[in-house]
Design an enzyme around this catalytic site. Structure first.
Site: not given
Lengths: 481, 141
Positions: A403, A406
């Site tokens: 996504h 991180g």
């Protein structure tokens, strides 16, 4: 226990802890990650957390961590697990406190050269127009029944009110409206927290970013997506605000109290869960859908304000088109093959993005032959990516990829490592216009606090889970604190 | 003297609180939480009277002590977010292993530098050593 010592390499970008290595595991724990990125997570508990997830009742096939993985609550961030319906569990920790945190990408018709003279003005006007930061309210004041309509109808409510276009909904996951939402399953606490926050960016790692298309990796897909070299695009990254946070808080509490009744014992309270077909499971799914709809409405309204400001500066005929809106904190009912048999699963994506391949009915018609657009925001000063979903992702990761970059440094460590004014100058020296309410908030989100997004994206591409379409470079960053 | 410290945590904020009693521990945890949130005083924004003092009642019932602490902090977060307030003390009418009632005391604020989403159960234990209670609470921000 040093969990990372149980990791067995399966390929340069896939590691596994097989079932049986640690008592209680029901399925293997698989990590899509490079050796370099793996060394970074050996200092946190994300490996242990994924092993814990592999013990959830009803979990099937495998649990997975993406290369942007890091320690979260219950599930690691970058974690993915599917449970089999109807009795497999639903876990709010597998969705996250910020339900339907996600990102959308808007495409302009203009190039960087055409926009540059107005860049400072655009950034200032966007900062003024979009409420951001903790404690700041939105421009929309909703009555109680209007909020409940938003919870049921999500982004479709906004379009019906003139705050968007029908084609926006076609380019949003779930059409911007998750079915099954029930405001009756949402507490007054959540409604009160959310009521004034619709149309707000929030704070922390949420942002509005103006970017330019720096590199096209796949010209054919780029053309289908509507991307071109040096094009100016705008990313909006935010979620369900206090509304979603409260829904998660409420249901973690409720489910913890019910664990003995369902004879579920957990290694971590933040994995609180209930069978999906239990009253608590059904209520959470209905409340989660309401929070997801709140978030889609939120991003839709922010996009509407962005379009207004864009038109004011570049002329009424200049328009911003929505490429796609992806969620990266959500649980979805989806059909996937499990050992060759199609099953209905509850797929928990926590800091992980759906990336469906070609042919899936969920992918918008105009992209269905190519695969779903996937937007991966990076960090300020680095890059973001547009990818497309692949058949390999469908086979190996329930159609899912990473996504973002991180996190690798705590906010505290970032503040010690970076001086605010120095960071601002560095970004400005790179030609990035910065608009942020506080330097402290900027520093906490400094690029060095995050993993290298290119390394993260390279892993998912090398594993065949998605294919790079374009790299985007930031040219203006607007954030709360 | 502060009975809490802010600890580094990868994605979020952790507060280590201490107290010689449950009430003291819980108050210290809340004070640490609001220090981490960095409230902006009303005087900067001028939309509320500077230093307007506030009190908010609470009544909480939980299954165990750790849950009571989390539920108390989450109630403070809820009241703070919805009323635009920061609390610096708790006056307890009751505080047992499973029930707490009383008043949060604080002031109106303009906003916060850090938005606290929730208090979590992450690694949370309440430990007693040499007569002192300690707990480290991780907050999602």
């Amino acid at each position: 226990m040093r969990y990372h010592e149980f990791l067995e390499p399966r390929s340069p970008h896939l590691y596994e802890i097989p079932v049986g290595k640690i008592p209680g595991m029901l399925v293997p724990a698989r990590f899509y990650i490079s050796k370099e990125l793996l060394d970074e997570v050996k200092t946190d508990r994300s490996v242990e957390q994924l092993v814990n997830v592999s013990m959830l009742p009803g979990v099937v096939e495998q649990v997975i961590a993406m290369p942007d993985m890091h320690e979260g609550y219950g599930f690691p961030i970058g974690g993915l697990a599917a449970t089999e319906l109807p009795h497999g569990v639903i876990s709010p920790g597998g969705v996250g406190y910020d339900i339907n945190c996600g990102v959308r990408l808007l495409l302009s018709n203009l190039t960087w050269k055409q926009v540059e003279p107005q860049m400072e003005k655009l950034a200032t006007e966007l900062m003024r127009a979009i409420p951001s930061g903790a404690g700041r309210s939105g421009r929309l004041k909703l009555l109680k029944h209007e909020l409940e309509e938003v919870l049921v109808d999500g982004a479709t409510w906004c379009v019906a009110k003139g705050l968007g276009r029908a084609e926006d909904l076609e380019h949003t996951e779930e059409g911007g409206r998750m079915k099954g939402a029930d405001p009756g399953c949402v507490s007054d606490h959540a409604k009160n927290r959310g009521r004034g926050q619709l149309g707000t960016l929030g704070s922390g790692n949420h942002f509005l970013e103006v970017e330019r298309v720096e590199t096209l990796f796949d010209a054919e897909t780029a053309k289908v997506f509507g991307l071109f070299q040096d094009q100016v695009v705008i990313a909006i990254h935010c979620g369900s605000r206090g509304f979603g946070h409260q829904v998660c808080t409420d249901y973690v509490r409720t489910m913890l109290q019910k664990l003995p009744e369902y004879k579920i014992s957990l290694p971590d309270k933040e994995l609180a869960c209930a069978p999906a077909d239990s009253p608590e499971g059904q209520d959470y799914l209905a409340a989660m859908a309401a929070a997801a709809n709140f978030a889609w409405a939120n991003r839709q309204i922010i996009m509407h304000h962005v379009r207004d400001e864009w038109s004011r500066i570049f002329g009424g005929s200049e328009t911003l088109k929505l490429l796609y809106d992806v969620s990266h904190n959500i649980a979805k009912r989806e059909k996937h093959l499990v050992h060759g048999i199609e099953k209905e699963l509850l797929v928990h994506r926590k800091g992980a993005t759906r990336a469906f391949g070609p042919g899936r009915p969920e992918v918008p018609l105009d992209f269905r032959e190519i695969g779903q657009p996937v937007i991966i925001p990076g960090t300020m000063g680095t890059a973001s990516y547009v990818l497309r979903g692949t058949d390999e992702a469908m086979k190996h990761t329930f159609g899912t990829v990473c996504h973002g970059a991180g996190r690798r440094l705590s906010r505290h460590a970032a503040k010690l490592a970076v001086q605010g004014d120095q960071l601002r100058h560095q970004l400005e020296d790179q030609g990035i216009v910065v608009r942020c309410f506080s330097t402290s908030g900027l520093v906490e989100e400094a690029p060095l606090a995050y993993k290298d997004v290119e390394s993260v994206v390279n892993v998912v591409e090398a594993a065949g889970l998605s294919a790079k379409v374009a790299r985007l470079r930031p040219i203006a960053v607007i954030k709360g604190e | 003297m502060k009975k809490f410290e802010l600890l580094p945590h990868t994605a979020d904020v952790a507060v280590k609180a201490t107290g010689s009693s449950r009430e003291e521990l819980f108050s210290a945890a809340m004070q640490g939480m609001f220090e981490a949130a960095s409230p902006r005083s009303a005087a900067e924004g001028a939309s509320v009277p500077p230093s307007m003092k506030v009190e908010r009642k609470f009544l909480i019932s939980s299954s165990e002590e750790v849950s009571l602490l989390v539920d108390l902090l989450n109630e403070a977060i809820y009241l703070s977010a919805t009323h635009g307030e920061a609390y610096d003390d708790i006056e307890f009418a009751t505080c047992t292993l499973t029930n707490a009632a009383g008043v949060f005391k604080g002031r109106a604020v303009e906003g916060f530098a850090t938005e606290i989403k929730a208090a979590t159960y992450h690694d949370l234990k309440i430990e007693k050593s040499d007569g002192l209670l300690t707990a480290t609470i991780v907050f999602d921000v």
